[in-house]
Design a protein around this motif. Structure first.
Motif, PDB file in Angstrom:
ATOM      1  N   GLU A 191     -18.035 -12.057 -23.701  1.00 31.39           N
ATOM      2  CA  GLU A 191     -18.708 -11.099 -22.660  1.00 31.39           C
ATOM      3  C   GLU A 191     -19.442 -11.871 -21.859  1.00 31.39           C
ATOM      4  O   GLU A 191     -19.834 -11.365 -20.521  1.00 31.39           O
ATOM      5  CB  GLU A 191     -19.300 -10.337 -24.035  1.00 31.39           C
ATOM      6  N   PRO A 192     -20.497 -12.667 -21.973  1.00 32.09           N
ATOM      7  CA  PRO A 192     -21.451 -13.382 -20.856  1.00 32.09           C
ATOM      8  C   PRO A 192     -20.662 -13.818 -19.845  1.00 32.09           C
ATOM      9  O   PRO A 192     -21.235 -14.235 -18.819  1.00 32.09           O
ATOM     10  CB  PRO A 192     -22.334 -14.063 -21.735  1.00 32.09           C
ATOM     11  N   TYR A 193     -19.358 -14.446 -20.039  1.00 32.34           N
ATOM     12  CA  TYR A 193     -18.819 -15.365 -18.941  1.00 32.34           C
ATOM     13  C   TYR A 193     -18.021 -14.647 -18.014  1.00 32.34           C
ATOM     14  O   TYR A 193     -17.520 -13.684 -18.259  1.00 32.34           O
ATOM     15  CB  TYR A 193     -18.098 -16.273 -19.761  1.00 32.34           C
ATOM     16  N   ASP A 194     -17.640 -15.398 -16.769  1.00 27.66           N
ATOM     17  CA  ASP A 194     -16.899 -14.764 -15.794  1.00 27.66           C
ATOM     18  C   ASP A 194     -15.406 -15.113 -16.107  1.00 27.66           C
ATOM     19  O   ASP A 194     -15.086 -16.272 -16.775  1.00 27.66           O
ATOM     20  CB  ASP A 194     -17.195 -15.750 -14.390  1.00 27.66           C
ATOM     21  N   PHE A 195     -14.663 -14.123 -15.811  1.00 24.73           N
ATOM     22  CA  PHE A 195     -13.157 -14.251 -16.231  1.00 24.73           C
ATOM     23  C   PHE A 195     -12.310 -14.489 -14.927  1.00 24.73           C
ATOM     24  O   PHE A 195     -12.632 -13.918 -13.839  1.00 24.73           O
ATOM     25  CB  PHE A 195     -12.789 -13.035 -16.921  1.00 24.73           C
ATOM     26  N   VAL A 196     -11.366 -15.217 -14.936  1.00 26.18           N
ATOM     27  CA  VAL A 196     -10.156 -15.383 -13.951  1.00 26.18           C
ATOM     28  C   VAL A 196      -9.023 -14.727 -14.804  1.00 26.18           C
ATOM     29  O   VAL A 196      -8.643 -15.189 -15.777  1.00 26.18           O
ATOM     30  CB  VAL A 196      -9.882 -16.769 -13.635  1.00 26.18           C
ATOM     31  N   LEU A 197      -8.284 -13.722 -14.103  1.00 34.47           N
ATOM     32  CA  LEU A 197      -7.249 -13.038 -14.684  1.00 34.47           C
ATOM     33  C   LEU A 197      -6.101 -12.872 -13.751  1.00 34.47           C
ATOM     34  O   LEU A 197      -6.130 -13.058 -12.428  1.00 34.47           O
ATOM     35  CB  LEU A 197      -7.476 -11.802 -15.087  1.00 34.47           C
ATOM     36  N   TYR A 198      -4.881 -13.044 -14.186  1.00 33.37           N
ATOM     37  CA  TYR A 198      -3.527 -12.804 -13.524  1.00 33.37           C
ATOM     38  C   TYR A 198      -3.623 -11.380 -12.849  1.00 33.37           C
ATOM     39  O   TYR A 198      -3.749 -10.354 -13.626  1.00 33.37           O
ATOM     40  CB  TYR A 198      -2.465 -12.964 -14.535  1.00 33.37           C
ATOM     41  N   ARG A 199      -3.257 -11.288 -11.432  1.00 38.81           N
ATOM     42  CA  ARG A 199      -3.469 -10.150 -10.763  1.00 38.81           C
ATOM     43  C   ARG A 199      -2.727  -8.956 -11.429  1.00 38.81           C
ATOM     44  O   ARG A 199      -1.463  -9.174 -11.703  1.00 38.81           O
ATOM     45  CB  ARG A 199      -3.031 -10.279  -9.254  1.00 38.81           C
ATOM     46  N   ARG A 200      -3.550  -7.836 -11.429  1.00 36.59           N
ATOM     47  CA  ARG A 200      -2.646  -6.637 -12.143  1.00 36.59           C
ATOM     48  C   ARG A 200      -1.324  -6.257 -11.402  1.00 36.59           C
ATOM     49  O   ARG A 200      -0.452  -5.899 -12.090  1.00 36.59           O
ATOM     50  CB  ARG A 200      -3.733  -5.616 -12.143  1.00 36.59           C
ATOM     51  N   LEU A 201      -1.233  -6.380  -9.872  1.00 32.16           N
ATOM     52  CA  LEU A 201      -0.342  -5.812  -9.249  1.00 32.16           C
ATOM     53  C   LEU A 201       1.055  -6.854  -9.745  1.00 32.16           C
ATOM     54  O   LEU A 201       2.284  -5.951  -9.665  1.00 32.16           O
ATOM     55  CB  LEU A 201      -0.344  -6.060  -7.816  1.00 32.16           C
ATOM     56  N   ALA A 202       0.928  -7.984 -10.028  1.00 29.61           N
ATOM     57  CA  ALA A 202       1.936  -8.851 -10.381  1.00 29.61           C
ATOM     58  C   ALA A 202       2.199  -8.870 -11.967  1.00 29.61           C
ATOM     59  O   ALA A 202       3.373  -9.041 -12.380  1.00 29.61           O
ATOM     60  CB  ALA A 202       1.766 -10.217  -9.863  1.00 29.61           C
ATOM     61  N   GLY A 203       1.035  -8.782 -12.567  1.00 27.51           N
ATOM     62  CA  GLY A 203       1.388  -8.943 -14.089  1.00 27.51           C
ATOM     63  C   GLY A 203       0.599  -7.529 -14.793  1.00 27.51           C
ATOM     64  O   GLY A 203      -0.360  -7.765 -15.768  1.00 27.51           O
ATOM     65  N   GLN A 204       1.032  -6.569 -14.611  1.00 25.76           N
ATOM     66  CA  GLN A 204       0.339  -5.277 -14.787  1.00 25.76           C
ATOM     67  C   GLN A 204       0.091  -5.202 -16.403  1.00 25.76           C
ATOM     68  O   GLN A 204      -0.653  -4.926 -17.041  1.00 25.76           O
ATOM     69  CB  GLN A 204       0.992  -4.092 -14.389  1.00 25.76           C
ATOM     70  N   ASP A 205       1.294  -5.297 -17.227  1.00 23.45           N
ATOM     71  CA  ASP A 205       1.557  -5.118 -18.681  1.00 23.45           C
ATOM     72  C   ASP A 205       0.338  -6.039 -19.225  1.00 23.45           C
ATOM     73  O   ASP A 205      -0.266  -5.690 -20.028  1.00 23.45           O
ATOM     74  CB  ASP A 205       2.798  -5.567 -19.212  1.00 23.45           C
ATOM     75  N   LEU A 206       0.489  -7.369 -18.815  1.00 23.06           N
ATOM     76  CA  LEU A 206      -0.511  -8.369 -19.489  1.00 23.06           C
ATOM     77  C   LEU A 206      -1.861  -8.060 -19.065  1.00 23.06           C
ATOM     78  O   LEU A 206      -2.826  -8.244 -19.926  1.00 23.06           O
ATOM     79  CB  LEU A 206       0.015  -9.751 -18.904  1.00 23.06           C
ATOM     80  N   PHE A 207      -2.319  -7.611 -17.865  1.00 16.52           N
ATOM     81  CA  PHE A 207      -3.526  -7.610 -17.408  1.00 16.52           C
ATOM     82  C   PHE A 207      -4.102  -6.393 -18.320  1.00 16.52           C
ATOM     83  O   PHE A 207      -5.310  -6.391 -18.609  1.00 16.52           O
ATOM     84  CB  PHE A 207      -3.637  -6.856 -15.957  1.00 16.52           C
ATOM     85  N   ASP A 208      -3.281  -5.287 -18.439  1.00 10.32           N
ATOM     86  CA  ASP A 208      -3.957  -4.263 -19.084  1.00 10.32           C
ATOM     87  C   ASP A 208      -3.839  -4.334 -20.525  1.00 10.32           C
ATOM     88  O   ASP A 208      -5.034  -3.863 -21.186  1.00 10.32           O
ATOM     89  CB  ASP A 208      -2.618  -2.932 -18.885  1.00 10.32           C
ATOM     90  N   ASN A 209      -3.106  -5.442 -21.208  1.00 10.38           N
ATOM     91  CA  ASN A 209      -3.535  -5.655 -22.520  1.00 10.38           C
ATOM     92  C   ASN A 209      -4.658  -6.453 -22.909  1.00 10.38           C
ATOM     93  O   ASN A 209      -5.353  -6.191 -23.735  1.00 10.38           O
ATOM     94  CB  ASN A 209      -2.185  -6.598 -22.754  1.00 10.38           C
ATOM     95  N   ILE A 210      -5.080  -7.333 -21.977  1.00  9.71           N
ATOM     96  CA  ILE A 210      -6.052  -8.058 -21.934  1.00  9.71           C
ATOM     97  C   ILE A 210      -7.157  -7.055 -21.971  1.00  9.71           C
ATOM     98  O   ILE A 210      -8.238  -7.532 -22.446  1.00  9.71           O
ATOM     99  CB  ILE A 210      -6.159  -9.041 -21.108  1.00  9.71           C
ATOM    100  N   LEU A 211      -7.406  -6.315 -20.817  1.00  9.13           N
ATOM    101  CA  LEU A 211      -8.426  -5.273 -20.800  1.00  9.13           C
ATOM    102  C   LEU A 211      -8.813  -4.586 -21.995  1.00  9.13           C
ATOM    103  O   LEU A 211      -9.694  -4.283 -22.411  1.00  9.13           O
ATOM    104  CB  LEU A 211      -8.452  -4.798 -19.603  1.00  9.13           C
ATOM    105  N   ALA A 212      -7.806  -4.041 -22.457  1.00  8.32           N
ATOM    106  CA  ALA A 212      -7.615  -3.262 -23.721  1.00  8.32           C
ATOM    107  C   ALA A 212      -8.054  -3.774 -24.778  1.00  8.32           C
ATOM    108  O   ALA A 212      -8.957  -3.337 -25.591  1.00  8.32           O
ATOM    109  CB  ALA A 212      -6.141  -2.505 -23.938  1.00  8.32           C
ATOM    110  N   SER A 213      -7.798  -5.001 -25.030  1.00  2.00           N
ATOM    111  CA  SER A 213      -8.635  -6.030 -26.065  1.00  2.00           C
ATOM    112  C   SER A 213     -10.083  -6.063 -26.052  1.00  2.00           C
ATOM    113  O   SER A 213     -10.708  -5.816 -27.027  1.00  2.00           O
ATOM    114  CB  SER A 213      -7.873  -7.293 -26.349  1.00  2.00           C
ATOM    115  N   CYS A 214     -10.569  -6.331 -24.685  1.00  2.00           N
ATOM    116  CA  CYS A 214     -12.073  -6.591 -24.495  1.00  2.00           C
ATOM    117  C   CYS A 214     -12.454  -5.174 -24.565  1.00  2.00           C
ATOM    118  O   CYS A 214     -13.721  -5.066 -25.317  1.00  2.00           O
ATOM    119  CB  CYS A 214     -12.212  -6.881 -22.963  1.00  2.00           C
ATOM    120  N   TYR A 215     -11.992  -4.238 -24.133  1.00  2.00           N
ATOM    121  CA  TYR A 215     -12.343  -2.918 -24.275  1.00  2.00           C
ATOM    122  C   TYR A 215     -13.001  -2.492 -26.102  1.00  2.00           C
ATOM    123  O   TYR A 215     -13.846  -1.917 -26.270  1.00  2.00           O
ATOM    124  CB  TYR A 215     -11.788  -1.668 -23.607  1.00  2.00           C
TER     125      TYR A 215
END
Length: 295
Positions: A191-215
């Motif tokens: 939680e305290p650290y900066d994230f770099v993620l694969y852009r949602r437009l290109a990798g929507q499924d993976l992006f949403d999956n990662i955010l859901a896990s964090c939430y």
């Protein structure tokens, strides 16, 4: 359009240099053969043969027709065999789509290798794209099957076959404070650290999956940079811009200045892979791909 029977008759006459001999070869009488050749000359409005006392000689125009006729007849002869091969799945093409993150998993080259061994003369067309475009490609029958990180919407009438679950792991710059952290790392520790993620437009499924896990773990990641491709995000991680959550297979592609650690949470952190296709497509190649996936 020239009758193929006339072309066969013409080729026989040219090769025999004699109408009588050609008639015997074709198992027909000479007068009907003569009429066929005359009809062909009338149709093309040119002389194809010069009549000699003891046979015939092909004209320059006839020589050109002879070469074209050989090509046409050879192609026509091959058509039944090719049609039969395609009906049996021995020839043809299969079109397969996948997202960038799926393309990095070892299951895909293994699947293609096994398919190639079963159908060596079938062309495999591969297309990498975003999940929305790949779903459209199935609906438009541009692709036979695509591989995504989530199932297709049920409203579209497509079939989603669960292929595998790939663990998600943490990718850290090698100078990151968490490098010395005990393995595995709990998701909430990020939680305290900066994230770099694969852009949602290109990798929507993976992006949403990662955010859901964090939430689900109780925090919203601080995303400081998005990368156009999953592999390009590794450059940003190596540069120290931030950490990321990535599919496990990515560590086989890059380990320079990056440390990978296993990840744990109350809900398992996974990135599933689904095969999406139209159930009503009666395709031999598609059926074989599905058979390989279900082994």
């Amino acid at each position: 359009m020239i009758d193929i029977h006339k072309l066969k008759a013409f080729v026989a006459v040219v090769e025999e240099s004699n109408i009588s001999h050609a008639a015997v070869r074709l198992n027909m009488q000479q007068p009907p053969l003569t009429r066929l050749i005359k009809s062909l000359e009338d149709e093309l409005d040119t002389a194809l043969l010069t009549r000699l006392p003891r046979g015939v000689e092909v004209t320059e125009a006839g020589k050109a027709l002879y070469q074209e006729a050989l090509t046409i007849l050879a192609h026509a002869q091959a058509i039944p065999k090719r049609v039969q091969n395609i009906s049996k799945g021995l020839e043809g093409q299969i079109n397969i789509g996948f997202t960038n993150s799926v393309g990095l998993h070892s299951f895909l080259p293994s699947l293609l290798r096994n398919f190639r061994e079963a159908f060596p003369n079938v062309s495999i067309h591969l297309e990498e794209d975003g999940s929305s475009a790949l779903i459209d490609s199935i609906l438009n029958q541009k692709n036979d099957i695509v591989f995504l990180r989530k199932p297709a919407p049920m409203s579209l009438g497509l079939t989603s076959l669960h292929v595998l679950d790939e663990p998600l792991i943490v990718a850290l710059p090698n100078n990151h404070p968490l490098v010395e952290h005990a393995d595995p790392i709990h998701l909430l520790d990020l939680e305290p650290y900066d994230f770099v993620l694969y852009r949602r437009l290109a990798g929507q499924d993976l992006f949403d999956n990662i955010l859901a896990s964090c939430y689900q773990s109780g925090f919203s990641p601080n995303i400081v940079q998005e990368a156009p491709r999953l592999t390009s995000s590794l450059n940003l991680i190596a540069a120290g811009i931030g950490l990321s959550i990535v599919p496990e297979a990515i560590q086989d592609f890059w380990n320079k200045q990056i440390v990978y650690k296993t990840l744990e949470a109350e809900t398992p952190c996974i990135a599933p892979i689904y095969a999406i296709y139209k159930e009503n497509l009666d395709r031999i190649h598609l059926k074989h791909i599905l058979k390989l996936l279900m082994k």
